[in-house]
Enzyme design. Structure first.
Site, PDB file in Angstrom:
ATOM      1  CD  GLU A   7       5.365   4.781   4.579  1.00  0.00           C
ATOM      2  OE1 GLU A   7       4.527   3.953   4.227  1.00  0.00           O
ATOM      3  OE2 GLU A   7       5.084   5.965   4.822  1.00  0.00           O
ATOM      4  CG  HIS A  53       1.083  -1.902   1.392  1.00  0.00           C
ATOM      5  ND1 HIS A  53      -0.105  -1.230   1.583  1.00  0.00           N
ATOM      6  CD2 HIS A  53       0.952  -3.067   2.067  1.00  0.00           C
ATOM      7  CE1 HIS A  53      -0.910  -1.952   2.329  1.00  0.00           C
ATOM      8  NE2 HIS A  53      -0.295  -3.075   2.636  1.00  0.00           N
ATOM      9  CG  ASP A  76      -1.283  -3.128  -1.097  1.00  0.00           C
ATOM     10  OD1 ASP A  76      -0.791  -2.226  -1.800  1.00  0.00           O
ATOM     11  OD2 ASP A  76      -2.191  -2.916  -0.278  1.00  0.00           O
ATOM     12  CG  MET A  89      -5.217   6.851  -0.009  1.00  0.00           C
ATOM     13  SD  MET A  89      -4.387   5.416   0.686  1.00  0.00           S
ATOM     14  CE  MET A  89      -5.718   4.731   1.640  1.00  0.00           C
ATOM     15  CG  HIS A  90      -8.377   5.100  -7.634  1.00  0.00           C
ATOM     16  ND1 HIS A  90      -9.751   4.947  -7.610  1.00  0.00           N
ATOM     17  CD2 HIS A  90      -7.992   4.735  -8.885  1.00  0.00           C
ATOM     18  CE1 HIS A  90     -10.162   4.522  -8.794  1.00  0.00           C
ATOM     19  NE2 HIS A  90      -9.115   4.382  -9.588  1.00  0.00           N
TER      20      HIS A  90
HETATM   21  C1  GRF Z   1       1.988   6.226   3.726  1.00  0.00           C
HETATM   22  O1  GRF Z   1       2.089   5.673   5.007  1.00  0.00           O
HETATM   23  C2  GRF Z   1       1.835   5.154   2.690  1.00  0.00           C
HETATM   24  O2  GRF Z   1       2.537   3.991   2.980  1.00  0.00           O
HETATM   25  C3  GRF Z   1       0.348   4.892   2.773  1.00  0.00           C
HETATM   26  O3  GRF Z   1      -0.224   6.152   2.895  1.00  0.00           O
HETATM   27  C4  GRF Z   1       0.680   7.014   3.573  1.00  0.00           C
HETATM   28  C5  GRF Z   1       0.862   8.235   2.718  1.00  0.00           C
HETATM   29  O4  GRF Z   1       1.541   9.243   3.377  1.00  0.00           O
HETATM   30  N1  GRF Z   1      -0.105   4.129   1.651  1.00  0.00           N
HETATM   31  P1  GRF Z   1       1.994  10.553   2.624  1.00  0.00           P
HETATM   32  O5  GRF Z   1       0.800  11.113   1.861  1.00  0.00           O
HETATM   33  O6  GRF Z   1       3.122  10.188   1.689  1.00  0.00           O
HETATM   34  O7  GRF Z   1       2.440  11.482   3.712  1.00  0.00           O
END
Ligand code: GRF
Length: 263
Positions: free
Chosen positions: A228, A159, A199, A114-115
């Site tokens: 994912e 993403h 993104d 998240m950066h």
């Molecule tokens: C995921 O949904 C990813 O797509 C988003 O943040 C979440 C991270 O989940 N960017 P984790 O830390 O892998 O459980």
């Protein structure tokens, strides 16, 4: 005797493929990569570094409790700026890049990171901006076995939205609400190459995630996460196979279901 010694890698053996994974949270995507390493899903591959920008990220615990334990690093922006007066966000990004490059990865995976990485970070990974400790030390056996890449190190990101949809933070919630309001009729997830524009790098794997009118966000999110966990492994394998293909006897890594699905 094969003639190899700890300081002389056997040229007949494929060199291990090295991943660095950057996380900020729970690390379920990291866990999917941990579980896949050295299986047919990610053959001859080891995660050599998990880097977090949050101290409490549970992904760090997942890394240290993996078998064998995965080396971890932690560097958060605000404490870095507080402890290094005069340094900037760009210096922080260069320090992140330094930590990553020192681990000598073949591919860097942003898995819930998240950066927003700056152009300076990406320039280091592309090999355009050399950092001091990239200088090769003659006789350094680790360098002999795992030389620092002279070429670009690809960076990929997961993403939870389709290309062009819901860039940036809180994409799951924004997507879910937009669907429930009837503003979009399709949602999904992608793994894409990282460029400075958030993104917006080239999608590697795109998958739609079904969603129902009226279902709870928790139910939708659970379905999305399980997609994912599949595509993060598939996309990582594809990029590893580009930069460090397995010898033909080990399989060339091309799976029939491992391609971009057009939404
Ligand atoms: C995921 O949904 C990813 O797509 C988003 O943040 C979440 C991270 O989940 N960017 P984790 O830390 O892998 O459980």
């Amino acid at each position: 005797m094969s003639g190899s010694s700890p300081t002389t890698p056997d040229p007949a053996l494929p060199r291990r493929r090295r991943l660095a994974v950057l996380i900020s949270g729970s690390g379920t995507n990291l866990q999917a990569l941990i579980d896949a390493q050295n299986t047919p899903a990610l053959p001859n591959t080891s995660i050599v570094l998990v880097l977090s920008n949050r101290k409490a990220a549970h992904g760090l615990v997942r890394a240290t409790s993996a078998s064998p334990p995965i080396p971890t690093a932690y560097l958060a922006l605000q404490p870095y700026l507080r402890h290094n007066p005069g340094k900037t966000r760009e210096d922080y990004d260069l320090e992140l890049a330094r930590i990553v490059v020192r681990a000598k990865p073949d591919v860097v995976v942003l898995a819930g990171w998240m950066h927003i990485v700056s152009e300076s970070f990406l320039e280091v990974l592309r090999g355009h901006h050399k950092i001091e400790d990239e200088i090769r030390t003659p006789g350094d056996s680790d360098n002999d076995e795992n030389p620092i890449s002279t070429g670009p190190i690809p960076v990929i990101n997961i993403h939870p939205a389709l290309p062009g949809q819901f860039d940036g933070a809180n994409a799951i919630q924004r997507g879910y609400e937009a669907f429930q309001r009837g503003e979009v009729d399709r949602l999904g997830v992608m793994v894409h190459r990282v460029v400075a524009e958030v993104d917006r790098g080239e999608p590697l794997i795109v998958r739609e995630v079904p969603i129902e009118k009226g279902e709870s966000i928790e139910v939708y999110e659970e379905r999305l996460h399980s997609v994912e966990w599949e595509i993060i492994v598939q996309a990582t394998k594809r990029v590893l196979d580009e930069v460090k293909p397995m010898p033909p006897s080990e399989g060339n890594g091309i799976d029939s279901d491992d391609r971009v699905e057009k939404p």
